[in-house]
Enzyme design. Structure first.
Site, short mmCIF file in Angstrom:
data_model
loop_
_atom_site.label_atom_id
_atom_site.label_comp_id
_atom_site.label_asym_id
_atom_site.label_seq_id
_atom_site.Cartn_x
_atom_site.Cartn_y
_atom_site.Cartn_z
CB SER A 27 11.36 -3.22 -1.14
OG SER A 27 10.69 -4.42 -0.87
CG ASP A 43 3.55 -2.44 -2.31
OD1 ASP A 43 3.71 -3.61 -2.70
OD2 ASP A 43 4.50 -1.67 -2.08
CG HIS A 82 7.13 -3.36 -4.43
ND1 HIS A 82 6.81 -3.04 -3.14
CD2 HIS A 82 8.39 -3.88 -4.39
CE1 HIS A 82 7.82 -3.35 -2.34
NE2 HIS A 82 8.79 -3.85 -3.07
#
Length: 617
Positions: A298, A529, A558
């Protein structure tokens, strides 16, 4: 960006929520960034984060890189993102601001700090009780300058954790450093994943190293308000707020900023992605590694990419899992707008799944009827909070986690069904903030806010935010205004914003002479996502020549490394163990769709669920 607390909180961009990013979770369902199940209650997008290993539509490139695009069968292009025209920060205006300010002085400071760190090393020993980490994991600290342009000035200590590789010494490959995202997530728990089946091959070859970035946890912790105020519940979260509600959002955002300034003082300016990348270079040196092997999830993909641009000769291998869109003109305002759009799509995915299992949940036979059931619960909670603590904001935060991780699909459906049939306890268990996590959640949110507000320009007028998001909420109401609440302090930030680095453009950070090429890196992305939209992976893939993009088709969890997709895990293992990538691109079939469980199961430990959203009444 509002992101899941801990796996990549890109805050979210909502990059996260409290951590501007949820964390992605490995196969175990335990979050890397937190020691308890409720630790995943904060996160951000663009950039917020993803637990242990496991953007927006691409805009025109400004750098010199223009690799051949993959075939349609290899990596489909996501639909173009909407144009947010009310804000003046256009690609053209940002493209000329590629070099970070003060880069020459900071570069000298980094080099000096890295030399000192290499000489001192890290004295690993038994972990403090506060870290909740047990042997054979050990802990230590590495000292870094608060301001790299003044390396002789104030220094701060970053906490580091490590577990030694389990394989024969002849086969060991050094340290593997991990970051779960955020901004605001800690990777201190990462060494604990070495014992999990999905990571054992890699753990045999590498020391697993985690750390808490500056401001996070025990690494010179940052705070902007009292944890009890941050965790206040119940609170409200209307998808289409009134003018009065919006005025309260603005007032609370301003108050939050005043708290950040009051509590952090001059140090507040030094919580940035650039400094996170510089800290990573010092950590590399302190670990005694000539070159860095790194996995970022991320938001960790963004500052990992910034590191690779600043220090290409120091990169050995890098895996970027659930990729933030690094285009300078998208950091961070547009990334957050795009994230709100993608969460709406993922929210529909969950509702359609629930409708297919109407016989189990009795929430509706179509996704529209499931939405009606959710809205019924939201209206009821607006009149009376469940257990006195679960209001509409807590409901929305809890169900936002269905967009981060399929593991929440069944628990969320069960909780909603039980509540509508007179039993509020499952919903309270799912959505109520945990007072024991309030301090960690507030800390993660403070770091998220400081980094994102410092990193890049944001619209400075409420009129721009209101115009963009009122229009957006007409077609993406689920997350839009909560994302605004998360990020609105940046509209009133008192510090001069930075200029996002032109990731992948080595000319932006120095002359070509003496520079070495960046080794191949591996990108991982799920097509659906929500926290870090797939187009972000395509953008970074274009920006890094030689990079390889592994796509999990038709999936939306995710954070994909370490999950149930053996195809993805094989590609990562092969790359980390041998350096080989699967070429420019590769595809993996989706993980199995979740099935309704015969009985309620324990909640996974990661997901985005902020204890409270700053600025919400």
């Amino acid at each position: 960006m509002r992101a899941a607390a801990l796996y990549g909180i890109l805050g979210p961009l909502s990059l996260s929520l409290a951590i501007g990013a949820l964390l992605a979770t490995p196969a175990t369902g335990r979050p890397l960034a937190a020691s308890t199940a409720r630790a995943a209650t904060t996160a951000t997008a663009s950039n917020r984060s993803a637990p242990a290993p496991a953007g927006a539509a691409g805009a025109p490139l400004t750098g010199p890189v223009s690799p051949t695009a993959p075939s349609a069968s290899a990596a489909p292009v996501a639909p173009a993102a909407p144009a947010w025209s009310s804000w003046s920060g256009s690609p053209a205006s940002v493209a000329t601001a590629a070099a970070p300010p003060g880069d020459a002085a900071a570069a000298r400071g980094v080099a000096l700090a890295a030399r000192r760190a290499a000489e001192r090393g890290i004295g690993f020993r038994r972990c403090p009780r506060a870290e909740a980490l047990t042997a054979p994991i050990t802990c230590g600290k590495v000292s870094v300058p608060l301001d790299y342009a003044r390396p002789g000035g104030k220094r701060i200590a970053l906490t580091v954790s490590r577990i030694r590789a389990t394989g024969p010494k002849a086969r060991r490959q050094g340290a593997l450093v991990y970051n779960p995202g955020g901004p605001g997530a800690s990777g201190m728990a990462f060494p604990g994943y070495a014992a999990e089946v999905a990571f054992r091959r890699v753990a045999a070859a590498y020391d697993f190293v985690g750390y808490a970035p500056r401001g996070v946890g025990r690494s010179a912790p940052l705070s902007c308000q009292r944890p009890s105020a941050y965790a206040k519940a119940p609170t409200s979260s209307p998808p289409h707020p009134t003018a009065a509600f919006k005025r309260r959002l603005v007032a609370r955002a301003r108050a939050y900023v005043r708290g950040c300034v009051r509590r952090a003082g001059r140090a507040l300016a030094h919580y940035t992605t650039l400094n996170n990348a510089r800290d990573l270079e010092v950590l590399r040196a302190a670990l005694g590694q000539r070159r860095l092997t790194f996995v970022g999830a991320s938001y960790g993909t963004y500052y990992g990419a910034v590191y690779a641009t600043l220090f290409p000769g120091r990169v050995r291998r890098m895996v970027f899992d659930s990729v933030v869109n690094p285009a300078p003109w998208r950091i961070w305002y547009r990334d957050n707008l795009d994230q709100s759009v993608s969460f709406e799509r993922r929210w529909r995915d969950w509702r359609r799944w629930v409708a297919r299992h109407h016989a189990v949940y009795h929430l509706g036979t179509t996704e529209h009827r499931v939405l009606a059931s959710y809205e019924k619960a939201r209206r009821r909670l607006g009149h009376k909070a469940a257990g006195g603590v679960v209001g509409t904001a807590q409901l929305q935060s809890a169900f936002l986690r269905t967009g981060y991780n399929d593991a929440y699909w069944d628990p969320a459906a069960r909780a909603l069904a039980a509540y509508l049939h007179g039993d509020p306890e499952p919903l309270i268990a799912l959505a109520a903030p945990d007072p024991a996590q309030a301090a960690d959640d507030e800390n993660g949110n403070a770091v998220y806010t400081a980094v994102e507000c410092n990193d890049a320009p944001w619209p400075r007028t409420w009129a721009a935010w209101n115009r963009d998001n009122t229009a957006l909420a007409r077609r993406a109401p689920f997350e839009t205004w909560d994302n605004v609440a998360m990020n609105l302090p940046c509209a009133f930030w008192p510090l001069k914003p930075g200029r996002p680095l032109d990731v992948g453009n080595l000319e932006a950070v120095g002359p070509r002479t003496g520079r070495v090429a960046l080794p191949p890196v591996l990108l991982l992305s799920a097509e659906r996502d929500a926290a870090t939209p797939y187009a972000g992976a395509k953008e970074l893939w274009h920006r890094l020549p030689g990079s390889s993009l592994v796509t999990e088709r038709k999936a939306g969890t995710h954070g994909v490394w370490g999950g149930p997709n053996d195809c993805v895990n094989r590609h990562v293992d092969t790359y980390l163990l041998t350096g080989r990538t699967p070429g420019r691109s590769a595809s993996c079939a989706p993980r199995p769709e979740p099935a309704p469980l015969p009985a309620p199961a324990p909640l996974p430990d990661s997901g985005k669920q902020p204890a409270a959203i700053p600025g919400t009444p």
